[in-house]
Enzyme design. Sequence first.
Site, PDB file in Angstrom:
ATOM      1  N   ASP A 186       0.884  -1.154   0.000  1.00 60.04           N
ATOM      2  CA  ASP A 186       0.000   0.000   0.000  1.00 60.04           C
ATOM      3  C   ASP A 186       0.935   1.220   0.000  1.00 60.04           C
ATOM      4  OD1 ASP A 186      -2.335   1.639   0.456  1.00 60.04           O
ATOM      5  OD2 ASP A 186      -1.599   1.846   2.507  1.00 60.04           O
TER       6      ASP A 186
ATOM      7  N   ASP B 109      -0.061   5.172   0.667  1.00 61.38           N
ATOM      8  CA  ASP B 109      -0.315   6.156   1.736  1.00 61.38           C
ATOM      9  C   ASP B 109      -0.293   5.471   3.108  1.00 61.38           C
ATOM     10  OD1 ASP B 109      -0.905   8.442   0.069  1.00 61.38           O
ATOM     11  OD2 ASP B 109      -2.816   7.494  -0.411  1.00 61.38           O
TER      12      ASP B 109
HETATM   13  C1  BG6 Z   1      -5.807   5.889   0.035  1.00 59.18           C
HETATM   14  C2  BG6 Z   1      -5.875   6.690   1.301  1.00 59.18           C
HETATM   15  O1  BG6 Z   1      -4.501   5.490  -0.214  1.00 59.18           O
HETATM   16  O2  BG6 Z   1      -6.274   6.662  -1.076  1.00 59.18           O
HETATM   17  C3  BG6 Z   1      -7.295   7.221   1.504  1.00 59.18           C
HETATM   18  O3  BG6 Z   1      -5.529   5.865   2.411  1.00 59.18           O
HETATM   19  C4  BG6 Z   1      -7.708   8.026   0.275  1.00 59.18           C
HETATM   20  O4  BG6 Z   1      -7.339   8.020   2.665  1.00 59.18           O
HETATM   21  C5  BG6 Z   1      -7.608   7.141  -0.959  1.00 59.18           C
HETATM   22  O5  BG6 Z   1      -9.058   8.488   0.427  1.00 59.18           O
HETATM   23  C6  BG6 Z   1      -7.983   7.872  -2.244  1.00 59.18           C
HETATM   24  O6  BG6 Z   1      -7.031   8.873  -2.484  1.00 59.18           O
HETATM   25  P1  BG6 Z   1      -7.050   9.931  -3.673  1.00 59.18           P
HETATM   26  O7  BG6 Z   1      -5.629  10.419  -3.709  1.00 59.18           O
HETATM   27  O8  BG6 Z   1      -7.465   9.209  -4.917  1.00 59.18           O
HETATM   28  O9  BG6 Z   1      -8.038  10.977  -3.285  1.00 59.18           O
HETATM   29 MG    MG Z   2      -2.745   3.187   3.520  1.00 59.32          MG
END
Ligand code: BG6
Ligand code: MG
Length: 218
Positions: free
Chosen positions: A9, A11
Amino acid sequence: MEIRGVIFDLDGVLCHTDHYHYLAWKALADRLGLPFDERVNDRLRGVSRMDSLEIVLSLGEKQFTQAEKEQMAEEKNRRYRSYLAKMGPEALAPGAVDVLRDLKAQGWKLAVGSSSKNAPLILERTGLEGYFDTVADGSQITRSKPDPEVFLLAARKLNLCPSECIVVEDAVAGIQAAKAGGFFAVGIGDAANAPGADASISGLKEIPILCKKFRMPL
Ligand code: BG6
Ligand code: MG
């Protein structure tokens, strides 16, 4: 078990973008008068942008049209991307580059499995682009974690079966997704003690040690 690949993963595992998500959602919630805090932000881990927005809006009573919701998601994303634009490799989790380099040198196949549509920008800003055999992200899937779609896609792109891959996750929804897809799920950070995780680690540096417990890739 014959593990050949590691799906990370992004983030909260390889880099710390959580605070930028928090600031961007907080600004939107403040404008709408919604009581958003770090605890609610934790519930958004691994969850897609639109599903996250639904959680934020559920803090209040007001109903919104689909067009209004799309505008709000865009507003949040614009602010979030302005933080990403200033972010650099300092946002990486401790040891991230060393661990990826180590695993790659040992012949493990490496992938990103992220719900984020901003994954390519994050990989570019942090300098991680070159370390992965493939990237599966939020722009390539229709169902976000806890659905296993993004991890199944990553495994398929690596030409591996789920049972041949480790998934490393910081979100409870991500651990659920990994298990639903038939992967070996490793919890880190917020998901270190997530129910259902097959193993738990306190830092990325433990991953090569964990991998050594399994048969080395050919
Ligand atoms: C995930 C995060 O990696 O991506 C979430 O943990 C986030 O918090 C999701 O909502 C979607 O992210 P993005 O960048 O497409 O808005
Ligand atoms: Mg994550």
